[in-house]
Design an enzyme around this catalytic site. Structure first.
Site, mmCIF file in Angstrom:
data_model
loop_
_atom_site.group_PDB
_atom_site.id
_atom_site.type_symbol
_atom_site.label_atom_id
_atom_site.label_comp_id
_atom_site.label_asym_id
_atom_site.label_seq_id
_atom_site.Cartn_x
_atom_site.Cartn_y
_atom_site.Cartn_z
ATOM 1 N N ASP A 123 0.847 -1.190 0.000
ATOM 2 C CA ASP A 123 0.000 0.000 0.000
ATOM 3 C C ASP A 123 0.881 1.238 0.000
ATOM 4 O OD1 ASP A 123 -2.353 -1.423 0.007
ATOM 5 O OD2 ASP A 123 -2.602 -1.367 2.185
ATOM 6 N N ASP A 137 -7.117 -1.366 -4.358
ATOM 7 C CA ASP A 137 -8.163 -1.099 -3.367
ATOM 8 C C ASP A 137 -9.169 -0.081 -3.895
ATOM 9 O OD1 ASP A 137 -6.843 -2.790 -1.618
ATOM 10 O OD2 ASP A 137 -5.782 -1.171 -0.593
#
Length: 216
Positions: A123, A137
Site C-alpha cells: 500500500d 483497493d
C-alpha cells in the site's frame, strides 16, 4: 436464428478483460515503483496531507482483517468467481456492469498476486488520516459502489430483447459484441453484419438476415 441472445462467458468479453488487465498493470507498476524508490515506512513527501508511504498490508482493503493473508487468498479467488457468475447471469451485460466488474476483477487480481508472491499487499496512497491504500483497493471499492448502484438504484434493463428493439448483444458467429449501426448491427470482432430485411405477416417481430463474408 434464435430470438434470444445467447449468454457469453466472461473470458470472451474483450472490452471487460482489457479494462481489468489495464487496472492490473497500473496497480502492479505503481507498487513496483514504490518498492523500488521508497524504503519500508518511508514517505514522499515527508509531510503533508497527501503522501506516498510504503507500507505492507497483510489484511484486506484499507488495512482491515490483518494477518489473514492465506484466508484472503481464497476469499479473492472466490470473489472473482462470484463476479464471473454475476456477469454470466446477464444475457446482455450493460456497459455499467462491465465497468464495475472490470474494475473489481483487475483490482482483485492485483492484490491477489501480491499475496501469492510476497505474502502481503503493498500500500502507498496516504491521504490524511485515511488508511493507506493502493490502486487495486480504490478500483475494487469504485467497482463495488457502481455495482451497488446498478442493483439498488438503477432501473432494471430488459436484456432479453431481440430484433430491432433489443438487437443481438453477441455475434451468432464468433460471440463477439454486436454494435448498433445504420440498418442493423455489426460484430466488433469478426465484422459480420445483421440487418433488418422485413417483417413477418404477424407484424410482431422482425426477421434478420445475416450478411457479409460469414454465414450461419
Amino acid at each position: 436464428m434464435s430470438a434470444v441472445t445467447p449468454r457469453i462467458p466472461i473470458y470472451k468479453d474483450f472490452v471487460l478483460l482489457q479494462l481489468a488487465f489495464l487496472i492490473f498493470l497500473i496497480d502492479q507498476f505503481s507498487k513496483f515503483v514504490i518498492r523500488d524508490q521508497l524504503q519500508f515506512r518511508e514517505s514522499f513527501p515527508r509531510e503533508g496531507f497527501f503522501r506516498f508511504t510504503h507500507t505492507h498490508n497483510t489484511g484486506s482493503a484499507f488495512g482491515i482483517f490483518q494477518d489473514q493473508n492465506t484466508a484472503l487468498i481464497f476469499v479473492s479467488i472466490i470473489g472473482i468467481a462470484i463476479l464471473a457468475l454475476i456477469y454470466r447471469s446477464q444475457v446482455v451485460p450493460t456497459g455499467l456492469l462491465r465497468l464495475s466488474l472490470g474494475l473489481q476483477i483487475g483490482g482483485a487480481a492485483g492484490n491477489l498476486l501480491d499475496r501469492l508472491l510476497i505474502q502481503h499487499v503493498t500500500d502507498f496512497v496516504d491521504i490524511g488520516t485515511w488508511p493507506v491504500f493502493n490502486v487495486a483497493d480504490a478500483s475494487i471499492i469504485t467497482g463495488l459502489v457502481i455495482l451497488g448502484y446498478i442493483f439498488l438504484v438503477a432501473e432494471p434493463v430488459d436484456n432479453e430483447g431481440s430484433g430491432l428493439n433489443g438487437g443481438y448483444g453477441w455475434c451468432p458467429v464468433c460471440d463477439g459484441q454486436m454494435l448498433t449501426v445504420t440498418g442493423g448491427w455489426r460484430c466488433t470482432i469478426c465484422g459480420v453484419r445483421e440487418r433488418v430485411v422485413g417483417e413477418l405477416l404477424t407484424g410482431d417481430r422482425l426477421v434478420e438476415e445475416l450478411t457479409g463474408d460469414q454465414k450461419l
